[in-house]
Design a protein around this motif. Structure first.
Motif, PDB file in Angstrom:
ATOM      1  N   PHE A   1      18.736  37.204  25.412  1.00 22.99           N
ATOM      2  CA  PHE A   1      20.178  37.315  25.832  1.00 22.99           C
ATOM      3  C   PHE A   1      20.525  35.735  26.189  1.00 22.99           C
ATOM      4  O   PHE A   1      19.528  35.038  26.864  1.00 22.99           O
ATOM      5  N   ARG A   2      21.803  35.504  26.256  1.00 23.35           N
ATOM      6  CA  ARG A   2      22.491  34.487  26.898  1.00 23.35           C
ATOM      7  C   ARG A   2      22.669  34.638  28.411  1.00 23.35           C
ATOM      8  O   ARG A   2      22.979  35.653  28.465  1.00 23.35           O
ATOM      9  N   LEU A   3      22.330  33.902  29.077  1.00 24.90           N
ATOM     10  CA  LEU A   3      22.635  34.045  30.609  1.00 24.90           C
ATOM     11  C   LEU A   3      23.728  33.181  31.218  1.00 24.90           C
ATOM     12  O   LEU A   3      24.247  32.333  30.309  1.00 24.90           O
ATOM     13  N   HIS A   4      23.924  33.522  32.406  1.00 29.54           N
ATOM     14  CA  HIS A   4      25.024  32.886  33.080  1.00 29.54           C
ATOM     15  C   HIS A   4      24.711  32.465  34.350  1.00 29.54           C
ATOM     16  O   HIS A   4      23.737  33.224  35.024  1.00 29.54           O
ATOM     17  N   PRO A   5      25.237  31.415  35.006  1.00 26.73           N
ATOM     18  CA  PRO A   5      24.805  31.088  36.367  1.00 26.73           C
ATOM     19  C   PRO A   5      25.323  32.217  37.430  1.00 26.73           C
ATOM     20  O   PRO A   5      26.183  32.733  37.064  1.00 26.73           O
ATOM     21  N   ARG A   6      24.508  32.449  38.519  1.00 24.83           N
ATOM     22  CA  ARG A   6      25.126  33.623  39.408  1.00 24.83           C
ATOM     23  C   ARG A   6      26.098  33.042  40.023  1.00 24.83           C
ATOM     24  O   ARG A   6      26.234  31.967  40.319  1.00 24.83           O
ATOM     25  N   PRO A   7      27.224  33.909  40.119  1.00 26.23           N
ATOM     26  CA  PRO A   7      28.455  33.235  40.883  1.00 26.23           C
ATOM     27  C   PRO A   7      28.130  32.754  42.502  1.00 26.23           C
ATOM     28  O   PRO A   7      27.343  33.319  43.043  1.00 26.23           O
ATOM     29  N   GLN A   8      28.703  31.550  42.735  1.00 27.53           N
ATOM     30  CA  GLN A   8      28.644  30.948  43.980  1.00 27.53           C
ATOM     31  C   GLN A   8      29.146  32.011  44.778  1.00 27.53           C
ATOM     32  O   GLN A   8      28.813  32.077  46.287  1.00 27.53           O
ATOM     33  N   ASP A   9      30.348  32.604  44.603  1.00 29.01           N
ATOM     34  CA  ASP A   9      31.111  33.544  45.805  1.00 29.01           C
ATOM     35  C   ASP A   9      31.677  34.493  44.939  1.00 29.01           C
ATOM     36  O   ASP A   9      31.888  34.680  43.889  1.00 29.01           O
ATOM     37  N   ARG A  10      32.130  35.688  45.834  1.00 31.16           N
ATOM     38  CA  ARG A  10      32.482  36.715  45.210  1.00 31.16           C
ATOM     39  C   ARG A  10      33.395  37.298  46.261  1.00 31.16           C
ATOM     40  O   ARG A  10      33.583  37.301  47.325  1.00 31.16           O
ATOM     41  N   ARG A  11      34.894  37.790  45.713  1.00 33.15           N
ATOM     42  CA  ARG A  11      35.753  38.528  46.581  1.00 33.15           C
ATOM     43  C   ARG A  11      36.087  39.601  45.798  1.00 33.15           C
ATOM     44  O   ARG A  11      36.490  39.575  44.632  1.00 33.15           O
ATOM     45  N   TRP A  12      36.583  40.704  46.660  1.00 34.34           N
ATOM     46  CA  TRP A  12      37.385  41.803  46.129  1.00 34.34           C
ATOM     47  C   TRP A  12      38.498  41.999  46.562  1.00 34.34           C
ATOM     48  O   TRP A  12      38.792  41.814  47.816  1.00 34.34           O
ATOM     49  N   LEU A  13      39.556  42.546  45.876  1.00 35.17           N
ATOM     50  CA  LEU A  13      40.804  42.741  46.011  1.00 35.17           C
ATOM     51  C   LEU A  13      41.125  44.228  46.043  1.00 35.17           C
ATOM     52  O   LEU A  13      41.108  44.620  44.802  1.00 35.17           O
ATOM     53  N   VAL A  14      41.412  44.815  47.187  1.00 34.02           N
ATOM     54  CA  VAL A  14      41.851  46.252  46.792  1.00 34.02           C
ATOM     55  C   VAL A  14      43.448  46.489  46.968  1.00 34.02           C
ATOM     56  O   VAL A  14      43.904  46.013  48.303  1.00 34.02           O
ATOM     57  N   THR A  15      44.095  47.180  46.023  1.00 32.26           N
ATOM     58  CA  THR A  15      45.424  47.416  46.220  1.00 32.26           C
ATOM     59  C   THR A  15      45.727  48.705  45.669  1.00 32.26           C
ATOM     60  O   THR A  15      45.187  49.378  44.854  1.00 32.26           O
ATOM     61  N   ARG A  16      46.740  49.225  46.371  1.00 26.16           N
ATOM     62  CA  ARG A  16      47.341  50.863  46.041  1.00 26.16           C
ATOM     63  C   ARG A  16      48.693  50.704  45.411  1.00 26.16           C
ATOM     64  O   ARG A  16      49.311  51.475  45.178  1.00 26.16           O
ATOM     65  N   ARG A  17      49.184  49.475  44.970  1.00 24.27           N
ATOM     66  CA  ARG A  17      50.272  49.621  44.060  1.00 24.27           C
ATOM     67  C   ARG A  17      50.309  50.001  42.675  1.00 24.27           C
ATOM     68  O   ARG A  17      49.122  50.402  42.075  1.00 24.27           O
ATOM     69  N   ASP A  18      51.276  50.541  42.423  1.00 29.29           N
ATOM     70  CA  ASP A  18      51.257  51.307  41.188  1.00 29.29           C
ATOM     71  C   ASP A  18      50.618  50.358  39.854  1.00 29.29           C
ATOM     72  O   ASP A  18      50.926  49.321  39.520  1.00 29.29           O
ATOM     73  N   PRO A  19      49.650  51.015  39.410  1.00 33.00           N
ATOM     74  CA  PRO A  19      48.683  50.355  38.158  1.00 33.00           C
ATOM     75  C   PRO A  19      49.544  49.993  37.144  1.00 33.00           C
ATOM     76  O   PRO A  19      49.147  48.993  36.326  1.00 33.00           O
ATOM     77  N   ARG A  20      50.623  50.766  36.799  1.00 35.33           N
ATOM     78  CA  ARG A  20      51.446  50.233  35.533  1.00 35.33           C
ATOM     79  C   ARG A  20      52.127  49.116  35.912  1.00 35.33           C
ATOM     80  O   ARG A  20      52.170  48.327  34.899  1.00 35.33           O
ATOM     81  N   GLU A  21      52.337  48.767  37.066  1.00 31.22           N
ATOM     82  CA  GLU A  21      52.936  47.331  37.259  1.00 31.22           C
ATOM     83  C   GLU A  21      51.950  46.288  37.330  1.00 31.22           C
ATOM     84  O   GLU A  21      51.994  45.153  37.263  1.00 31.22           O
ATOM     85  N   VAL A  22      50.567  46.721  38.168  1.00 28.50           N
ATOM     86  CA  VAL A  22      49.503  45.927  38.523  1.00 28.50           C
ATOM     87  C   VAL A  22      48.728  45.121  37.568  1.00 28.50           C
ATOM     88  O   VAL A  22      48.433  44.211  37.510  1.00 28.50           O
ATOM     89  N   PHE A  23      48.374  46.243  36.643  1.00 30.32           N
ATOM     90  CA  PHE A  23      47.546  45.920  35.596  1.00 30.32           C
ATOM     91  C   PHE A  23      47.775  44.661  34.860  1.00 30.32           C
ATOM     92  O   PHE A  23      47.141  43.720  34.483  1.00 30.32           O
ATOM     93  N   PRO A  24      49.276  44.681  34.247  1.00 30.10           N
ATOM     94  CA  PRO A  24      49.625  43.378  33.466  1.00 30.10           C
ATOM     95  C   PRO A  24      49.578  42.108  34.299  1.00 30.10           C
ATOM     96  O   PRO A  24      49.521  41.212  33.656  1.00 30.10           O
ATOM     97  N   VAL A  25      50.046  42.144  35.567  1.00 30.01           N
ATOM     98  CA  VAL A  25      50.165  41.027  36.261  1.00 30.01           C
ATOM     99  C   VAL A  25      48.713  40.472  36.407  1.00 30.01           C
ATOM    100  O   VAL A  25      48.302  39.224  36.301  1.00 30.01           O
ATOM    101  N   LEU A  26      47.834  41.467  36.813  1.00 31.93           N
ATOM    102  CA  LEU A  26      46.306  41.086  36.894  1.00 31.93           C
ATOM    103  C   LEU A  26      45.749  40.390  35.696  1.00 31.93           C
ATOM    104  O   LEU A  26      45.005  39.587  35.626  1.00 31.93           O
ATOM    105  N   ALA A  27      45.864  41.204  34.684  1.00 29.53           N
ATOM    106  CA  ALA A  27      45.204  40.828  33.282  1.00 29.53           C
ATOM    107  C   ALA A  27      45.536  39.298  32.826  1.00 29.53           C
ATOM    108  O   ALA A  27      45.078  38.499  32.387  1.00 29.53           O
ATOM    109  N   ALA A  28      46.896  38.765  33.441  1.00 27.50           N
ATOM    110  CA  ALA A  28      47.292  37.538  32.679  1.00 27.50           C
ATOM    111  C   ALA A  28      47.258  36.389  33.808  1.00 27.50           C
ATOM    112  O   ALA A  28      47.794  35.384  33.531  1.00 27.50           O
ATOM    113  N   HIS A  29      46.700  36.789  34.880  1.00 26.86           N
ATOM    114  CA  HIS A  29      46.987  35.814  35.967  1.00 26.86           C
ATOM    115  C   HIS A  29      45.792  34.757  36.087  1.00 26.86           C
ATOM    116  O   HIS A  29      44.922  34.906  35.343  1.00 26.86           O
ATOM    117  N   GLN A  30      46.316  33.455  36.422  1.00 31.32           N
ATOM    118  CA  GLN A  30      45.558  32.414  36.393  1.00 31.32           C
ATOM    119  C   GLN A  30      44.182  32.436  37.088  1.00 31.32           C
ATOM    120  O   GLN A  30      43.327  31.633  37.137  1.00 31.32           O
TER     121      GLN A  30
END
Length: 339
Positions: A172-201
């Protein structure tokens, strides 16, 4: 079904010797790793010899400078993760089922939420050693990421459920372990949120949805993870977590895997109704596990039922099975289509 014999090969050569003996005697052999997904795929028509790969559990080579590792198929993913962590590296696959092995993960093609950024097991695989039904040892690919020779053979065996050959080693090819991790949890309508998240910088590594409660969880990792996650929060709201949410990558006995374009998400949620399931974005598609596959067909959706054979025979899969295992030695009937 109970096996008549159990074989525990300790090397690729011993595995080849067992399969030669099975082929000569007309015995059906079923490979098993950690046993976490043994009930996935179609049920084998018969099982004379259970090939337990638990003794093929070593890290054979770790070229840390090249971000490459070569391992035996019976090695569990959690033990591999521990070995790579010492070098600050990882195999970027989620661990949804504790005790899953390298070979079993490749054989089922299982991918978790981080496939959005890193791809599936077949995308990270650069070399493979398999033992064919007649005991022939075949190798494909290499130890360097840029070597493309033989890629197709590795992709063919990924997701084959041990019906075309038994995976003995993988590179397998490997990746460096991430330096940091954060989780964002939201309850907004997924029909609206998924497109925004998928294209976000902010480039999230994973986006999941727990349905029907509507909880969307986003993983941001790597450099400046907190700042990038905060930028997402400004767009979609929610709470930031520094620790992994409970059950983040876990799966509760998957029954159905479905893939569709993100634009098909509203129709999918309508089809799911109140059925509890987890969805995630992968390869610009929505992939998820859920019960009740019958109502999920159509509208451009591709459905794969885990634990059942595919209803309609597939002529292409039949020809592939006949080419690699004409004597039907390896898990006959387990391949999609009942081959």
């Amino acid at each position: 079904m109970p096996a008549t014999w159990v074989a525990l090969p300790e090397s690729t050569e011993e595995l080849a010797a067992v399969l030669r003996a099975c082929a000569e005697r007309g015995l059906a052999a079923v490979p098993v790793g950690g046993g976490t997904k043994l009930d996935w795929g179609g049920p084998p028509e018969r099982c004379d010899v259970l090939l337990d790969l638990c003794c093929l559990d070593r890290v054979l080579e770790h070229a840390a400078g090249d971000l490459v590792v070569r391992v035996q198929a019976g090695l569990t993913l959690d033990r591999l993760a521990a070995a790579l962590a010492a070098a600050g590296q990882e195999l970027a696959l989620d661990l949804p089922l504790p005790g899953a092995t390298v070979g079993g993960t490749l054989a089922t093609g299982l991918a978790g939420p981080r496939a959005l950024r890193y791809g599936t097991p077949r995308d990270l695989l650069i070399g493979i050693t398999v033992v064919l039904a007649d005991g022939t040892i075949a190798r494909s690919g290499g130890k360097v990421v840029k070597n493309v020779a033989g890629y197709d053979l590795g992709k063919l065996f990924t997701g084959s459920y041990g019906t075309l050959g038994v995976i003995a080693e993988a590179t397998f090819r490997l990746h460096p372990r991430p330096q940091d991790r954060r989780w964002l949890v939201t309850r907004r309508d997924p029909r609206e949120v998924f497109p925004v998240l998928a294209a976000h910088q902010a480039e999230p590594s994973a986006i999941t949805l727990d349905w029907p409660e509507g909880t969307v969880t986003v993983l941001v990792e790597g450099a400046a993870a907190e700042a990038r996650a905060q930028a997402l929060r400004l767009e979609v709201g929610g709470d930031l977590l520094a620790g992994e949410p409970a059950g983040w990558a876990g799966l509760d006995e998957p029954v159905t895997e479905v893939r569709t374009l993100p634009t098909g998400l509203p129709a999918l949620l309508d089809a799911l109704g109140e059925a509890r399931t987890r969805l995630w974005l992968a390869d610009h598609l929505v992939a998820y596990t859920a019960a009740g596959p019958d109502r999920l067909h159509g509208d451009g959706r591709r459905v794969r039922v885990l634990g059942q054979p595919q209803a309609a025979p597939n002529p292409l899969l039949q020809r592939v099975k006949e080419r690699f295992d004409p004597g039907r030695v390896l898990a006959p009937g387990r391949l999609l289509g009942g081959f």
